[in-house]
Design a protein around this motif. Sequence first.
Motif, short mmCIF file in Angstrom:
data_model
loop_
_atom_site.label_atom_id
_atom_site.label_comp_id
_atom_site.label_asym_id
_atom_site.label_seq_id
_atom_site.Cartn_x
_atom_site.Cartn_y
_atom_site.Cartn_z
N GLY A 1 -31.92 -28.53 -14.06
CA GLY A 1 -32.19 -29.89 -13.60
C GLY A 1 -32.25 -30.91 -14.71
N LEU A 2 -32.14 -30.44 -15.95
CA LEU A 2 -32.31 -31.35 -17.08
C LEU A 2 -31.37 -32.55 -17.00
CD1 LEU A 2 -32.71 -29.28 -20.35
CD2 LEU A 2 -34.36 -30.72 -19.21
N LYS A 3 -30.14 -32.29 -16.66
CA LYS A 3 -29.19 -33.39 -16.73
C LYS A 3 -29.42 -34.40 -15.61
CE LYS A 3 -24.81 -34.82 -18.04
NZ LYS A 3 -23.51 -34.78 -17.38
N LEU A 4 -29.74 -33.90 -14.44
CA LEU A 4 -29.79 -34.79 -13.29
C LEU A 4 -31.07 -35.61 -13.24
CD1 LEU A 4 -28.26 -35.69 -10.87
CD2 LEU A 4 -29.21 -33.80 -9.58
N VAL A 5 -32.22 -34.95 -13.36
CA VAL A 5 -33.46 -35.71 -13.23
C VAL A 5 -34.25 -35.78 -14.54
CG1 VAL A 5 -33.84 -35.38 -10.79
CG2 VAL A 5 -34.63 -33.67 -12.37
N GLY A 6 -33.82 -35.04 -15.55
CA GLY A 6 -34.53 -35.11 -16.81
C GLY A 6 -35.75 -34.22 -16.83
N LEU A 7 -36.21 -33.93 -18.05
CA LEU A 7 -37.25 -32.93 -18.17
C LEU A 7 -38.60 -33.41 -17.68
CD1 LEU A 7 -39.27 -33.29 -20.91
CD2 LEU A 7 -37.09 -33.00 -22.00
N ILE A 8 -38.83 -34.71 -17.72
CA ILE A 8 -40.16 -35.15 -17.33
C ILE A 8 -40.32 -35.09 -15.82
CG2 ILE A 8 -41.76 -37.07 -17.39
CD1 ILE A 8 -40.65 -37.83 -20.02
N LEU A 9 -39.25 -35.36 -15.09
CA LEU A 9 -39.39 -35.45 -13.64
C LEU A 9 -39.08 -34.14 -12.94
CD1 LEU A 9 -37.94 -39.01 -13.31
CD2 LEU A 9 -40.29 -38.32 -13.07
N ILE A 10 -38.46 -33.19 -13.65
CA ILE A 10 -38.18 -31.91 -12.98
C ILE A 10 -39.50 -31.24 -12.62
CG2 ILE A 10 -38.03 -30.54 -15.10
CD1 ILE A 10 -35.82 -29.98 -12.09
N VAL A 11 -40.53 -31.52 -13.41
CA VAL A 11 -41.84 -30.92 -13.14
C VAL A 11 -42.31 -31.31 -11.75
CG1 VAL A 11 -44.23 -30.87 -13.88
CG2 VAL A 11 -42.41 -30.96 -15.56
N ALA A 12 -42.06 -32.57 -11.39
CA ALA A 12 -42.46 -33.03 -10.06
C ALA A 12 -41.74 -32.23 -8.99
CB ALA A 12 -42.15 -34.52 -9.91
N MET A 13 -40.45 -31.97 -9.20
CA MET A 13 -39.68 -31.24 -8.18
C MET A 13 -40.13 -29.80 -8.06
SD MET A 13 -38.04 -33.60 -7.15
CE MET A 13 -37.29 -32.64 -5.87
N LEU A 14 -40.74 -29.28 -9.14
CA LEU A 14 -41.20 -27.90 -9.08
C LEU A 14 -42.56 -27.80 -8.40
CD1 LEU A 14 -40.06 -26.84 -12.62
CD2 LEU A 14 -39.43 -25.66 -10.53
N ILE A 15 -43.37 -28.84 -8.54
CA ILE A 15 -44.74 -28.74 -8.05
C ILE A 15 -44.93 -29.36 -6.67
CG2 ILE A 15 -47.13 -29.37 -8.48
CD1 ILE A 15 -46.66 -29.24 -11.38
N ILE A 16 -44.45 -30.59 -6.51
CA ILE A 16 -44.81 -31.33 -5.29
C ILE A 16 -44.35 -30.65 -4.00
CG2 ILE A 16 -44.64 -33.52 -4.09
CD1 ILE A 16 -44.55 -34.95 -6.69
N PRO A 17 -43.11 -30.17 -3.90
CA PRO A 17 -42.72 -29.54 -2.63
C PRO A 17 -43.59 -28.35 -2.26
CG PRO A 17 -40.76 -30.00 -3.93
CD PRO A 17 -41.93 -30.26 -4.81
N ALA A 18 -43.92 -27.51 -3.24
CA ALA A 18 -44.72 -26.32 -2.92
C ALA A 18 -46.10 -26.73 -2.42
CB ALA A 18 -44.84 -25.42 -4.14
N VAL A 19 -46.73 -27.68 -3.10
CA VAL A 19 -48.04 -28.14 -2.68
C VAL A 19 -47.96 -28.73 -1.28
CG1 VAL A 19 -49.89 -29.76 -3.17
CG2 VAL A 19 -48.78 -28.58 -5.03
#
Lengths: 310, 404, 278
Positions: free
Chosen positions: B208-226
């Motif tokens: 996901g680094l290229k598309l959303v960048g490293l700072i925001l990929i964290v959000a995609m990993l956490i928010i949906p699961a929560v």
Amino acid sequence: MGANFVQFSLTPILIGVLSAIACALPGNFLILRRQALIGDAISHVVLPGIVVAFLITGAISAIPMLLGAAGAAVVAVVLIEAIKRLGKIEPGAAMGVVFTSMFAAGVLILERTDTSKVHIDVEHALMGNLESLIWLRAEGWHSLLDPAALAALPHELFRIAIVCSIVVALTVIFWRWLKIATFDEGFAQALGIPTSALGFGIVVTAAVAAVAAFDAVGSIIVIAMFICPPAAARLMTNSLKHQIWWSVVFATLSAIFGYIFAGYGPLWLGASNAVSAAGMIAAVSGIILGTACLFGPHRSRVGIGKETTV
Amino acid sequence: MNPFLDALFLQAGYNAALVAIGAALLGFSAGSSGTFLFLRKRALVCDAVAHATLPGVGIAFIVMVSLGGDGRSLIGLLLGSAITAWVGLFLIEWIARHTRLAEDAAIGAVLGVFFGVGIVLLTIIQSMSSGRQAGLEGFLLGSTAGMLFQDAFVIAIGGSLAVLATWLMRRPMTLVAFDSEYAAAIGYDVRRVDLLMMGIVMGVTVIGLKLVGLILIVAMLIIPAVTARFWTERSGNVIWIAGAIGGASGYLGAVISASAPALPTGPIIVLVAAGCFVFSLLFAPVRGVLAAVIRHRRFQARVHRRQGLLALAAQHPIREAYTLRLLRHEGLVRADGVPTKTGRAQAAKIARDERRWDIARQVHQDVGLTGRYDGLTPIEDVFTHDEIADFDRRLGRPVAVGGE
Amino acid sequence: MKTSMTSMQQPTVAAQDGRVTPSAAPSSDSPLTVSGVTVSYSEKPAVFSVDATFPPNAMSAIIGPNGAGKSTLLKAALGVIPRLSGDVHVFGRPIEQARERIAYVPQRASVDWDFPTTVIDVVQMGLYRQVGLLGRLSGQMKTRALNCLERVGMVDFAQRQIGQLSGGQQQRVFLARALAQDADLYLLDEPFAGVDAATERAIVDVLQLLKAEGKAVVAVHHDLSTVRNYFDHVFLINVRRMAEGPVSTTFTTENLQATYGGRLAATHLDELSVAGAV
């Protein structure tokens, strides 16, 4: 070296040192309270706080920025608590949801507003700006005694000096409470110490330090400053007081050597451009921490912790 | 036509369509892979892993350029990012295991230091030759301009592998997340399972680094699961729901971003996901706030009902108007406050249950359980048969309620 | 630290006070044999050079004061926590090769009860090793899981999320999970701690049924007053092995005083109707 150093290196080093110390002091307590990742959250929400302050006041000046960042930290902490309670979600995940969303909101607002008149762009916000905080009016060491030159010192220096002194003062004033509450919160409560207010206060202080350090190292690297010097200090001693002192020493060393390596290192290696001072400060603090992990006198775990089981 | 609808149906141009599909795939894989890290209560390891990719990107670039290449080969950069992210993971584990520092301090330290080193490398690259570094800073916040089919392909393949690995390993990962001691006892290597969990997350981060960048990929990993957690009580379902939420957020976010100028894709995707989270927090049927409020109201009504029936059983007059209204509404009393036949029967049962609950409270010191008595939940719902038989043994024979 | 399986006799191990005790030879009868196990945290031993041989087809208790290493011994034997030294054999084979014959019921406190999983899901977790990564949980296995719930009296609660249960009910579910493994040796860590009387009775009934079926049960036990009623064999530990043997001969005042460091009041011993109490 005299005039050159005073003009170009003295103020950035001073600002770096004061920023590092201002972050390391509350960082000690964050680590001991297992709240290190609140530092992560704070360093991400400083950006939206500053952006909103800019939106409201229309200018980049110190007080609104500080208030904006402190406000963002408060909002973040409140939201995290609310989500933890209302949603029965564990703290790490709650923090992750809140600060990534707030950060995204900050970036969005930043990209949409006209910031050409002032120098916030996202990269500055992330990486800091230490190298440009120079003292052009200085002519040498004697300028320290020249009121006219002193008046031209970068105002970021005054800002961080004030914030750092406030942080030091708070640490000294609340020392006894901090010591007792960090060690045994229940006992502290029984003594009448307002532990939740204290905890909240630590976080807000950290946020204020983060925004003051923002100019120096940007928002994200602040987390290295919150954690590495205090963590290294923790491995050096069992006494809280000595830990605080060690953390100040390590913070100072990180800032000084970080700046020197960033500015002069490439020259020594034959290249011509300096590299990011902020990044180098973080790197040096990491080296100090690594050395402490390998050789620190009190690095091993004593007692049965949950870390020894799977 | 309306630019939003255009984008929604992939009619807004090749680049926009590609970004939308790539974002959807990325969101799906990030959402499902992040599930177990969330269940294992290590969500913020994602943040450290993401920040630890930066030095790898820098080193890979420098190495490729010094080997004579262009330096921007995606595969090379991603490989570099994976290597340093892996080193970061390893260091976090090492610090937490071998020093007295806690895991959160280890995570924060690795995060900050690796990111700092990465920034240093970026500035080195900037000074190397100013044309070349363009594109590397895009790894911080993502960049969708000039997305190639190749990029979407990488996301598709890598994402599918991640989802497949998550699905294959769902049983050991669930068990390790739920009860790691038991998992170790029956022979799972907990450390390896944990490393695998984090490795999958690292893989998705790199993709996901290229598309959303490293700072925001964290959000995609956490928010949906929560968010998914609000909608199900079974861990297997969390994976798919999280994936769906992630995928939908990715798609919708990309579409919105394409339909108006100056809307950066990464942040919009994250905000869409955050919106889903807020909606779920408030309106999810069982775990949501609104549901809790409704449950509370119903609970109040039940308390009044129970108190009213107890009063009937003891033949006390009912004074509270709300209670009387409630009982009348259910046909348990007549308009003049006299209990009906059904009312008397209910009152008798309530009285007996009340005494059973008295025994239960003596026997069970568990307030959480005995506090669930609200007059409506049959005692059979809370205690097992043998437990109730136990209470009855202690009580003796049933007693009728006096009537007219 | 592992001896080769071909040697049935291990060298004797010297205990701390110089007495030489023959270490347990891992016979294929004994469901659990522990030799020379030491567990330490940072140079402080929690369990020191412990040998234990548990008899087949019996209910055995591990007892000792708090912090004396009871749970630590069990967890170290299972490999849940690392051991500094020592061997563990299950039915004559090293434990790593015999895991399918062991079922473990850990302490309740180590689990997050808000985890998204239902009662039946938890029981089915006991089947994961048999089913492997890819295998489907067959209908037969699902029936087995339900039967295990029936045996502990929890079958009506199968679809309930585990956080909605009482402490005793949670304990029963853990036991059902162990039953689902259909093992030959059952290891339980304080199974009766914090449960109500009905649950305690239910659990004891299940365990005694297991014994009747020829299985072995080893439990870390906290309540001295029930040792005589529930258990056949007892192992006393206070960092080191203090005594082991049948309850009738080993559960004595002298051994208890030695294990508990003289902290047991004489009246308490009377209540326990311990052999040898005055």
